[in-house]
Write an enzyme that holds these catalytic residues in place. Structure first.
Site, short mmCIF file in Angstrom:
data_model
loop_
_atom_site.label_atom_id
_atom_site.label_comp_id
_atom_site.label_asym_id
_atom_site.label_seq_id
_atom_site.Cartn_x
_atom_site.Cartn_y
_atom_site.Cartn_z
NE ARG A 297 -4.24 -1.75 1.47
CZ ARG A 297 -4.98 -2.15 2.72
NH1 ARG A 297 -5.37 -2.01 4.17
NH2 ARG A 297 -6.51 -2.76 2.38
CE1 TYR A 441 -1.66 -0.71 -8.60
CE2 TYR A 441 -1.83 -2.44 -9.73
CZ TYR A 441 -0.54 -0.79 -9.43
OH TYR A 441 -0.02 -0.35 -10.14
CD GLU A 442 -1.59 -4.55 -3.28
OE1 GLU A 442 -1.46 -5.29 -2.64
OE2 GLU A 442 -0.97 -5.97 -4.47
N GLY A 443 -6.42 -2.15 -2.59
CA GLY A 443 -7.42 -1.36 -1.20
C GLY A 443 -7.62 -0.33 -1.79
#
Length: 595
Positions: A297, A441-443
């Site tokens: 992140r 992506y990655e949250g």
């Protein structure tokens, strides 16, 4: 075609003048992380990114990756594989990894400028080594000694790459719904079966092996996310001595056709009884996976920063050259048929917005990365605990805000080009398309917002928030603060008080209605990001004034900070008003009434 030149002067300013990295590294015992060494790393990293990766950016977008359906193997765009070989030969893959596993043992924050350069030079290429760093962290903190010996060393030296396999066709954020299964084989091995999607660098031709870190459930797993375990699943089986064996039962089923990052292989991976090894404890896989995810992140936040900077560089150059009309106050370049568009206020609005978000975001992102080092290497336990809490608080802000600002900056930069920005040959539309994925992506930004407000603020009683507030208040109380920086103390203190009251009001409303958390989360996150950035701009002005840098740099920092405080920070008023509007404005309309 867009161009890229690493902004070494501002990188050094952020790293050394603003966040004081050199002194921090020395205090943490990183004897080799001296200014001379770090300057050499920056210079060589700039050369590699400017001359090797940046020219391949348009190539990757145009050519994309290709899947051979007969073999399940992926061919990357022309030049990508050779660039990776140069990356490995240069020792970049192990820059911040521990020396005992073949790395160079540099602090995490020392590798952040290199990461920003890679993302700006060629985001799609940078996705291939990206998750190798996350896999390295997971194995460092959760892997057994034999796993570190067999799997970690090849990751560190770049001979292998890593992936993170979470998402499935029916579940993304809600991992409790995943269906991938792990059957014990009775000898420490497991048979992994299931399908994972959106797997970055899940198959490629860079290396002989790829280590997939896969979330799956054991037969006796409890329901929901508490029953998830983590497994190492290599593409090629690995003998005890590290020798590669036969192909494992994992195969790329398809490549996604995407809006951007065409040069990055985004794969569907099918596991058909593939050999895997448990990482950590059974049913505790999320702990290890979040070690990877939190690293990723922060890294994705830097992707937004890098794209913003490249877009700004090109828009600035174009705005200085493009002649259109005369300035409203009269000709500024009377010897030319028209003035360059940089004289026009609206173009300056867009350029200054990019400059403010990039340079302030750089200081904020670098400081968050420094907390990674402090959380592990600070001399005192209390300082390590505080760094970890501050890092947890800042991670969703860095990830979400730097990527949302990346979308904003790439679109501002494209707009500076006018119609030419919409034409592929200038490369601006590629940057805008590539930037869009970083908020997903990655949250997603929404997930980051819920993490910040729901978990980091409300569940944890605002431990990280209190530390951030303390940093800002300490700055405001700095004795002998240079006069240009003193001008920002009063507005900072006003925002501190407003931030605290806003948080209190959300907490009170959430006690009566849990929907208030979700309703306020996005605006709370963006509000927090803008206040944090105000702090970093005030600190940047103070650092510049106290330095021996030329007056031109000091003046640029002062004026950009004034622009930020007067024209960008007021966005917090909108976010505060939206928060105070409450959940009813979102939830009152019946779902069936949407048409």
């Amino acid at each position: 075609m867009s161009h890229y030149k690493a902004p070494l002067a501002d990188m050094r300013f952020a790293l050394f003048d603003v966040i004081g990295a050199e002194a921090a590294f020395e205090r943490m015992g990183f004897a080799d992380a001296t200014r001379d060494v770090l300057d050499a790393v920056l210079e060589e990293g700039a050369r590699f990114n400017e001359t090797v990766l940046a020219p391949l950016n348009a190539v990757g977008d145009r050519e994309g990756c290709r899947l051979d359906l007969a073999t399940g193997e992926v061919t990357t765009p022309p030049g990508f594989k050779q660039a990776y070989a140069q990356y490995v030969d240069g020792g970049w893959s192990g820059l911040t990894a521990p020396a005992e596993f073949g790395g160079q043992g540099m602090p995490h924050a020392a590798g952040v400028p290199l990461k920003e350069m890679i993302d700006a030079a060629n985001l799609a290429w940078g996705n291939f080594p990206l998750l190798s760093h996350g896999a390295t962290e997971a194995l460092l903190h959760h892997g057994e000694a034999w796993q570190q010996e067999r799997f970690l060393k090849p990751l560190v030296d770049g001979r292998w790459t890593g992936t993170m396999c979470l998402t499935e066709p029916h579940c993304g954020t809600d991992l409790g719904l995943l269906r991938t299964r792990a059957e014990p084989l009775g000898d420490g091995r497991y048979a992994i079966t299931g399908t994972k999607i959106f797997i970055t660098a899940g198959e490629h031709d860079f290396t002989d092996n790829i280590l997939h870190l896969v979330l799956a459930k054991l037969p006796d797993a409890p329901a929901g996310s508490r029953g998830i375990s983590l497994f190492i699943v290599p593409k090629m089986r690995v003998d005890e001595d590290g020798t590669l064996g036969e192909r494992n039962a994992v195969r790329c089923g398809s490549l996604e056709h995407k809006m951007g990052i065409h040069g990055s292989a985004t794969c569907v991976l099918n596991f058909d009884g593939a050999e895997g090894f448990l990482v950590g404890q059974p049913h505790k896989g999320l702990v290890a996976m979040f070690t990877m995810m939190n690293t990723a992140r922060l890294a994705v936040g830097l992707q937004g920063l890098g794209l913003s900077d490249r877009a700004y560089q090109n828009a600035l150059a174009y705005s200085r050259d493009r002649l259109q009309m005369r300035a409203l106050s009269g000709p500024k370049f009377p010897d030319k048929p028209a003035d360059p568009i940089i004289v026009h206020p609206d173009v300056r609005r867009m350029l200054l917005t990019c400059k403010a978000l990039v340079e302030g975001g750089r200081a904020m992102g670098y400081h968050a990365a420094l907390q990674v080092d402090l959380a592990h290497h600070a001399p005192e336990a209390a300082e390590r605990e505080q760094a970890d809490a501050l890092l947890g608080f800042m991670t969703p802000i860095v990830k979400a805000c730097l990527t949302e600002w990346g979308v904003e900056c790439t679109y501002h930069a494209l707009q500076c080009y006018g119609g030419h920005g919409y034409i592929a040959e200038h490369g601006m539309e590629q940057l805008a398309r590539d930037a869009r994925i970083t908020t997903l992506y990655e949250g997603t930004t929404g997930i980051q917002a819920l993490d910040l407000l729901g978990r980091k603020v409300l569940q944890q009683q605002g431990a990280g928030l209190k530390l951030m507030l303390g940093l800002i208040e300490a700055f405001c109380e700095t004795p002998d603060l240079p006069a240009p920086a003193q001008a920002f103390v009063a507005p900072l203190r006003a925002k501190l008080a407003e931030w605290q009251q806003l948080t209190l009001r959300i907490g009170q409303r959430a006690a009566a209605d849990p929907e208030e958390v979700g309703a306020a989360a996005h605006d709370y996150l963006m509000y927090s990001g803008y206040v944090c950035l105000a702090y970093w701009w005030a600190r940047s002005v103070a650092a510049a004034e106290a330095s021996s840098h030329p007056e031109a740099l000091k003046a640029a920092k002062r004026e950009t900070a004034r622009f930020y405080f007067r024209r960008v920070l007021p966005r917090t008023l909108m976010h505060a008003a939206a928060i105070d509007a409450g959940a009813a404005t979102l939830m009152a309309l019946d779902a069936d009434a949407f048409d």
